[in-house]
Structures are given as structure tokens and as C-alpha cells.
Design a protein around this motif. Structure first.
Motif, PDB file in Angstrom:
ATOM      1  N   PHE A  23       0.522  -1.351  -0.076  1.00 52.68           N
ATOM      2  CA  PHE A  23      -0.123   0.392  -0.137  1.00 52.68           C
ATOM      3  C   PHE A  23       1.194   1.331  -0.538  1.00 52.68           C
ATOM      4  O   PHE A  23       0.450   2.431  -1.487  1.00 52.68           O
ATOM      5  N   LEU A  24       1.632   1.423   1.051  1.00 51.56           N
ATOM      6  CA  LEU A  24       2.888   2.695   1.083  1.00 51.56           C
ATOM      7  C   LEU A  24       3.033   2.631  -0.335  1.00 51.56           C
ATOM      8  O   LEU A  24       3.960   3.928  -0.933  1.00 51.56           O
ATOM      9  N   LEU A  25       3.823   1.683  -1.247  1.00 53.20           N
ATOM     10  CA  LEU A  25       4.470   1.549  -2.201  1.00 53.20           C
ATOM     11  C   LEU A  25       3.904   1.646  -3.765  1.00 53.20           C
ATOM     12  O   LEU A  25       4.176   2.251  -4.604  1.00 53.20           O
ATOM     13  N   PHE A  26       2.081   1.576  -3.590  1.00 52.31           N
ATOM     14  CA  PHE A  26       1.379   2.116  -4.504  1.00 52.31           C
ATOM     15  C   PHE A  26       1.039   4.009  -4.171  1.00 52.31           C
ATOM     16  O   PHE A  26       1.185   4.234  -5.807  1.00 52.31           O
ATOM     17  N   LEU A  27       1.112   3.684  -2.929  1.00 52.40           N
ATOM     18  CA  LEU A  27       0.980   5.765  -2.793  1.00 52.40           C
ATOM     19  C   LEU A  27       2.177   6.457  -3.362  1.00 52.40           C
ATOM     20  O   LEU A  27       2.280   7.346  -3.759  1.00 52.40           O
ATOM     21  N   PHE A  28       3.880   4.926  -3.660  1.00 57.74           N
ATOM     22  CA  PHE A  28       4.587   6.380  -4.305  1.00 57.74           C
ATOM     23  C   PHE A  28       4.630   6.129  -5.557  1.00 57.74           C
ATOM     24  O   PHE A  28       5.031   7.003  -6.079  1.00 57.74           O
ATOM     25  N   MET A  29       3.460   5.019  -6.176  1.00 56.81           N
ATOM     26  CA  MET A  29       3.517   5.200  -7.498  1.00 56.81           C
ATOM     27  C   MET A  29       2.377   6.877  -7.279  1.00 56.81           C
ATOM     28  O   MET A  29       2.640   7.125  -8.930  1.00 56.81           O
ATOM     29  N   VAL A  30       1.092   6.664  -6.846  1.00 62.74           N
ATOM     30  CA  VAL A  30       0.519   7.716  -7.484  1.00 62.74           C
ATOM     31  C   VAL A  30       1.143   9.351  -7.142  1.00 62.74           C
ATOM     32  O   VAL A  30       0.852   9.627  -8.081  1.00 62.74           O
ATOM     33  N   VAL A  31       2.441   9.596  -6.245  1.00 64.76           N
ATOM     34  CA  VAL A  31       2.601  10.487  -6.204  1.00 64.76           C
ATOM     35  C   VAL A  31       3.609  10.926  -7.601  1.00 64.76           C
ATOM     36  O   VAL A  31       3.476  11.427  -8.089  1.00 64.76           O
ATOM     37  N   ASN A  32       4.106   9.680  -7.312  1.00 64.35           N
ATOM     38  CA  ASN A  32       5.066   9.333  -9.407  1.00 64.35           C
ATOM     39  C   ASN A  32       4.157   9.938 -10.132  1.00 64.35           C
ATOM     40  O   ASN A  32       5.004  10.625 -11.391  1.00 64.35           O
ATOM     41  N   PHE A  33       3.049   9.667 -10.257  1.00 62.61           N
ATOM     42  CA  PHE A  33       2.011   9.531 -11.891  1.00 62.61           C
ATOM     43  C   PHE A  33       1.550  11.654 -11.582  1.00 62.61           C
ATOM     44  O   PHE A  33       1.472  12.008 -12.543  1.00 62.61           O
ATOM     45  N   ALA A  34       1.216  11.390  -9.798  1.00 61.79           N
ATOM     46  CA  ALA A  34       1.393  12.740  -9.837  1.00 61.79           C
ATOM     47  C   ALA A  34       1.244  13.717 -10.756  1.00 61.79           C
ATOM     48  O   ALA A  34       1.643  14.875 -11.400  1.00 61.79           O
ATOM     49  N   ALA A 179       2.158  22.188  -4.916  1.00 62.47           N
ATOM     50  CA  ALA A 179       1.191  21.039  -4.100  1.00 62.47           C
ATOM     51  C   ALA A 179       2.067  19.376  -3.903  1.00 62.47           C
ATOM     52  O   ALA A 179       1.749  19.504  -2.964  1.00 62.47           O
ATOM     53  N   LEU A 180       2.230  19.414  -5.085  1.00 60.69           N
ATOM     54  CA  LEU A 180       2.893  17.799  -5.496  1.00 60.69           C
ATOM     55  C   LEU A 180       4.169  18.575  -4.881  1.00 60.69           C
ATOM     56  O   LEU A 180       3.995  17.286  -4.130  1.00 60.69           O
ATOM     57  N   GLY A 181       4.940  19.164  -4.328  1.00 56.23           N
ATOM     58  CA  GLY A 181       6.258  19.188  -3.576  1.00 56.23           C
ATOM     59  C   GLY A 181       5.311  18.564  -2.423  1.00 56.23           C
ATOM     60  O   GLY A 181       6.125  17.824  -1.384  1.00 56.23           O
ATOM     61  N   ILE A 182       4.773  19.233  -1.626  1.00 56.01           N
ATOM     62  CA  ILE A 182       4.688  19.297  -0.341  1.00 56.01           C
ATOM     63  C   ILE A 182       3.770  17.005  -0.174  1.00 56.01           C
ATOM     64  O   ILE A 182       4.267  17.074   0.772  1.00 56.01           O
ATOM     65  N   VAL A 183       3.268  17.200  -1.310  1.00 60.01           N
ATOM     66  CA  VAL A 183       2.631  16.174  -1.196  1.00 60.01           C
ATOM     67  C   VAL A 183       3.440  15.087  -1.075  1.00 60.01           C
ATOM     68  O   VAL A 183       3.312  14.129   0.313  1.00 60.01           O
ATOM     69  N   GLY A 184       4.606  14.740  -1.479  1.00 58.86           N
ATOM     70  CA  GLY A 184       6.070  14.396  -1.524  1.00 58.86           C
ATOM     71  C   GLY A 184       6.862  13.840  -0.600  1.00 58.86           C
ATOM     72  O   GLY A 184       7.601  12.950  -0.099  1.00 58.86           O
ATOM     73  N   LEU A 185       6.795  14.973   0.227  1.00 59.24           N
ATOM     74  CA  LEU A 185       7.560  15.656   1.202  1.00 59.24           C
ATOM     75  C   LEU A 185       6.586  14.317   2.297  1.00 59.24           C
ATOM     76  O   LEU A 185       7.456  13.556   3.407  1.00 59.24           O
ATOM     77  N   ILE A 186       5.280  13.973   2.683  1.00 61.47           N
ATOM     78  CA  ILE A 186       4.505  13.720   4.048  1.00 61.47           C
ATOM     79  C   ILE A 186       4.933  12.829   3.185  1.00 61.47           C
ATOM     80  O   ILE A 186       4.497  11.817   4.208  1.00 61.47           O
ATOM     81  N   TRP A 187       4.419  11.757   1.610  1.00 60.95           N
ATOM     82  CA  TRP A 187       5.308   9.945   1.773  1.00 60.95           C
ATOM     83  C   TRP A 187       5.917  10.030   2.197  1.00 60.95           C
ATOM     84  O   TRP A 187       6.690   9.074   2.997  1.00 60.95           O
ATOM     85  N   ALA A 188       7.275  10.741   1.888  1.00 59.88           N
ATOM     86  CA  ALA A 188       9.038  10.180   2.479  1.00 59.88           C
ATOM     87  C   ALA A 188       8.958  11.044   4.316  1.00 59.88           C
ATOM     88  O   ALA A 188       9.695   9.478   3.987  1.00 59.88           O
ATOM     89  N   VAL A 189       8.419  11.074   4.149  1.00 56.07           N
ATOM     90  CA  VAL A 189       8.022  10.768   5.761  1.00 56.07           C
ATOM     91  C   VAL A 189       7.502   9.890   6.838  1.00 56.07           C
ATOM     92  O   VAL A 189       7.653   9.063   7.567  1.00 56.07           O
ATOM     93  N   ALA A 190       6.352   9.288   5.742  1.00 60.26           N
ATOM     94  CA  ALA A 190       5.461   7.841   6.849  1.00 60.26           C
ATOM     95  C   ALA A 190       6.514   7.060   6.309  1.00 60.26           C
ATOM     96  O   ALA A 190       6.336   6.080   7.037  1.00 60.26           O
ATOM     97  N   TRP A 191       6.632   7.380   4.827  1.00 63.43           N
ATOM     98  CA  TRP A 191       7.920   5.484   4.260  1.00 63.43           C
ATOM     99  C   TRP A 191       9.229   5.770   5.020  1.00 63.43           C
ATOM    100  O   TRP A 191       9.592   4.644   6.116  1.00 63.43           O
TER     101      TRP A 191
END
Length: 438
Positions: A23-34, A179-191
Motif C-alpha cells: 500500500f505504501l509503494l502504491f502511494l509512492f506510484m500515486v505521487v510519481n504519476f501525479a 502542492a505536489l512538492g508538499i505531498v511528496g515530502l509527506i510520503w517521504a516522512v511516512a515511508w
């Protein structure tokens, strides 16, 4: 690999926490394609504000892929020796930081440089994520998690497009990047807090018991070549969708930016359905005794041929709903190949070499990401009308998709590839649902 080692690998269960990592890597790819879709979604406002020609915009779309392949190969070899947990974290931070310069006034040169840096960070994304997931699932259980990982691309667009388009319409395209930059940082913290390295094939017993295969033999095997060629055609369609689909809806069909935002998610919704169906059907076929030639090779190739044939009808359709439907269905069918190729490569590649092989595969097929936006921009720029240019570009796409699917159908024989590469005899057994190799 010995029979005992093979049996050990295929009989391993799924470790606890595998689906959380998936699921975390799924979200990783969500951010990737956004991150990927934002330039295409904001294409018309960007062209207007910066005074870009169609050719320049095509070059902008292609710039994302200039270092994409090179970084994928380099990082692919790195993850053979470095834990994927840390590599994924570094990639996500690079993505995030590459977005923030666009928040303010930006020149075309700066925009291109940031997209090149972003592409370098995103080039290894899928191959590293797939390699990480395969440390959590044994071979016979990898198709479904691979399908879920692949769906990060579709959901990245489905979830991001309405939100990003709202920001573009009500604020500006500059804020969409922020907005995308902020979302990417949020994922990095979660990972950083939750990400772990998979316990399967932890480089000890399995890698010690399996022979290494020369990289030249792996890279010239017909299944590897078939995967590259087939996915090259699929990625051509995907690259056009990322860069040119929204512009086509606005400039070719006359929709507004607001309307185009909703239309732009349709190919990804259909593509998500195709990918999930492919993953489910493939796994079902394997449990019912089909070889991976049928359950992966044929299942992934045929939709490309059908999709190319559907796209070839586009110039003969009236502008409007029918044209959109053909484009959505034709391009969406190509998603099946992404689900089946990494597991096919994993079937015959030694574990210690798998990260590099999957990365090289990704690096080669994504070369179409450089070519497709550039070719479309050039064709539109020199056509009598923008609509005629779009139709010519999509016809080229149709031919490439159908051709790559046919070649994939001829070349994808993963069930016998390891025996050919190692010179061992093919295990006895009934082959169900697959043609015999010539």
C-alpha cells in the motif's frame, strides 16, 4: 538453481506486513504519476503564459525523460547492493524538491531543468518499487501486488487531476507544482517511519545456491527483448497521454480547461480496470495450470494489438464522444503489459541480478517517453491544422502499439527462458493454455 532451492522459493508464504508495504509503494506510484501528469494537465496555460510553440511544448514533455533511462540503470545496479528502503526515500525527496522552483515566476529553461531533474529521480521508481515488493512475495504470488503497484499510476492521475485542475483553474499552474512538492515530502516522512526491507530472498541461502547468468545472455534473451519491445509501445501511448491528452481535448475538441480536467481522467479509470483485471486473470490462470507463457506473455501482448487497432480508427470517427471513447479504450488496453513483464523477468533472472535487469528493462522501454511527445509536437506544428496533426500523431501511436504487441506475442516465453539460459532441460509437465515455442 537446484530443484531444492526452487522448491524453497515457491513454497514460502507471504510475510506479515507485506500488504502494508504494498500500500505504501502504491502511494509512492500515486505521487510519481501525479508529478508526471501536471505538465500535460497545465499544458494550455503554460503554453499561453510562456508563449511556447507546439514543438517547444513537445520538447518540454520529452525533457522529463532525458535522464530517466540513465538513472534507472544506475540505480538498478545500486539496489542490488543497497537496501531499497533508503533508495526509495531518497528518490521521493528528489521529486519533492524538484517541484518547488515552479511556484514562483519561472523561465522556460528553469522549467526544463526541473523536469529533467524530476525525471532522473523518477526513472528508477517502478523498477525499485517492484524489486522491493518482490522481497515480500514469492514468485507465484507476485502478479497481484505488481498490478496494485502499477495502479498507482492510474490512481495518481485519477486522484490528482481533479485536485490539480482545481488549483490551476482557481489559482495558477505554479501552485499545482508546489502542492505536489508538499505531498511528496509527506510520503517521504511516512515511508521513513513505516517502510521496511522485505525478509524474502535476503541475499543468504537463495543467492548462494543460484548460478549467476551473464548480463549479456539475460539482456539478449527473447523474453527480455519481448518485454522491452512490447512495453515500449505501451509507454508511447502513456507518454502521449501524460503530455498531450488534455491539450487535445481543449485545442482539438474545444473543451474548456475545467471540462478537460474531468475528461482527462477517463483513460486512467479504464486503464486501472484493465490492469486490475489483468492481474486477477493472470493469477487465476496460474492457479488453474496455465503456463506463464499464456498467463503472462499472451495475456499482456494481445491487448496491445487490439488497442492499436482501435486507435487506428480514430481519424475516421466524428469529433466528440466517439473519438474520446476510441482514444480512452485504445490507449487504456496497453496497461496489461505493465502487470506481466516484471514477474516474467523475475522468473528467469537470478535474485542477485533482478534489480538491475528490471531497471534496465524500464530504462529501455521508457526511451519512447523521449520520442513520443517530441514526435507529436513536431507533427502538430507542421500539420495543416492542429486537429490534422493530432490525428496523424495518434495514427503513429496506433501502428507502434499494434506492432509492439505482435512482437511481444512472438517473443514472450518466460516459462522456458531459464532452461534456455542455463542450458538445463525443460522440466516435464503438461503445458496448458499456451502454444509450444518454435
Amino acid at each position: 538453481m537446484t530443484t531444492q532451492a526452487t522448491s524453497k522459493r515457491t513454497s514460502e508464504g507471504t510475510p506479515k506486513g507485506a500488504w502494508q508495504i504494498t500500500f505504501l509503494l502504491f502511494l509512492f506510484m500515486v505521487v510519481n504519476f501525479a508529478d508526471k501528469i501536471v505538465v500535460g494537465l497545465a499544458g494550455v496555460p503554460i503554453k499561453k503564459e510562456m508563449g511556447l510553440t507546439q514543438e517547444q511544448f513537445g520538447d518540454l514533455g520529452s525533457s522529463f525523460f532525458l535522464l530517466f533511462s540513465i538513472s534507472a540503470i544506475v540505480v538498478g545496479f545500486i539496489v542490488n547492493r543497497v537496501a531499497t528502503r533508503w533508495v526509495l526515500l531518497i528518490l521521493a525527496v528528489i521529486w519533492s524538491l524538484a517541484q518547488f522552483p515552479m511556484v514562483g515566476t519561472v523561465s522556460f529553461t528553469t522549467l526544463v531543468i526541473c523536469r529533467i531533474i524530476l525525471g532522473a529521480g523518477e526513472g528508477p521508481a517502478f523498477s525499485v518499487a517492484a524489486h522491493a515488493i518482490y522481497k515480500w512475495f514469492p514468485d507465484e504470488k507476485r502478479t497481484l501486488p505488481t498490478a496494485i503497484l502499477s495502479q498507482g499510476s492510474a490512481f495518481g492521475v485519477i486522484l490528482a487531476v481533479p485536485a490539480l485542475n482545481w488549483i490551476i483553474v482557481n489559482h495558477s499552474w505554479h501552485h499545482a507544482f508546489g502542492a505536489l512538492g508538499i505531498v511528496g515530502l509527506i510520503w517521504a516522512v511516512a515511508w521513513f517511519a513505516l517502510g521496511k526491507e522485505g525478509p524474502l530472498v535476503s541475499t543468504s541461502a537463495v543467492t548462494a545456491d543460484e548460478p549467476r547468468i551473464p548480463y549479456l545472455k539475460l539482456l539478449t534473451s527473447r523474453t527480455f527483448i519481448g518485454c522491452v519491445v512490447a512495453t515500449f509501445g505501451a509507454y508511447w501511448a502513456l507518454s502521449l497521454g501524460l503530455t498531450w491528452f488534455t491539450s487535445f481535448i481543449i485545442e482539438g475538441l474545444g473543451f474548456s480547461q475545467h471540462q478537460a480536467g474531468f475528461v482527462s481522467i477517463l483513460p486512467w479509470i479504464f486503464g486501472a480496470t484493465i490492469v486490475l483485471l489483468t492481474g486477477w486473470i493472470s493469477q487465476l490462470m496460474l492457479t488453474r495450470g496455465f503456463t506463464t507463457r499464456g498467463a503472462r506473455g499472451v495475456l499482456g501482448s494481445v491487448p496491445l494489438i487490439v488497442g492499436g487497432a482501435i486507435l487506428a480508427m480514430l481519424p475516421y470517427a466524428p469529433p466528440g464522444g466517439i473519438m474520446i471513447a476510441l482514444l480512452v479504450i485504445g490507449s487504456g488496453l496497453c496497461g496489461s503489459i505493465y502487470v506481466v513483464c516484471p514477474p516474467m523477468l523475475g522468473e528467469f533472472t537470478p535474485v542477485s541480478q533482478r534489480g538491475a535487469i528490471i531497471a534496465i528493462y524500464g530504462a529501455l522501454y521508457t526511451i519512447s517517453g523521449i520520442l513520443a511527445p517530441m514526435v507529436m509536437g513536431n507533427v502538430i506544428q507542421h500539420a495543416a491544422t492542429p486537429m490534422a496533426g493530432y490525428m496523424s500523431g495518434f495514427t503513429i501511436n496506433a501502428a507502434i502499439m499494434a506492432g509492439s504487441g505482435l512482437l511481444g506475442l512472438l517473443l514472450l516465453w518466460p516459462n522456458t527462458e531459464r532452461a534456455r539460459l542455463t542450458g538445463t532441460s525443460q522440466p516435464a509437465g503438461t503445458i496448458k493454455g499456451a502454444m509450444s515455442p518454435t
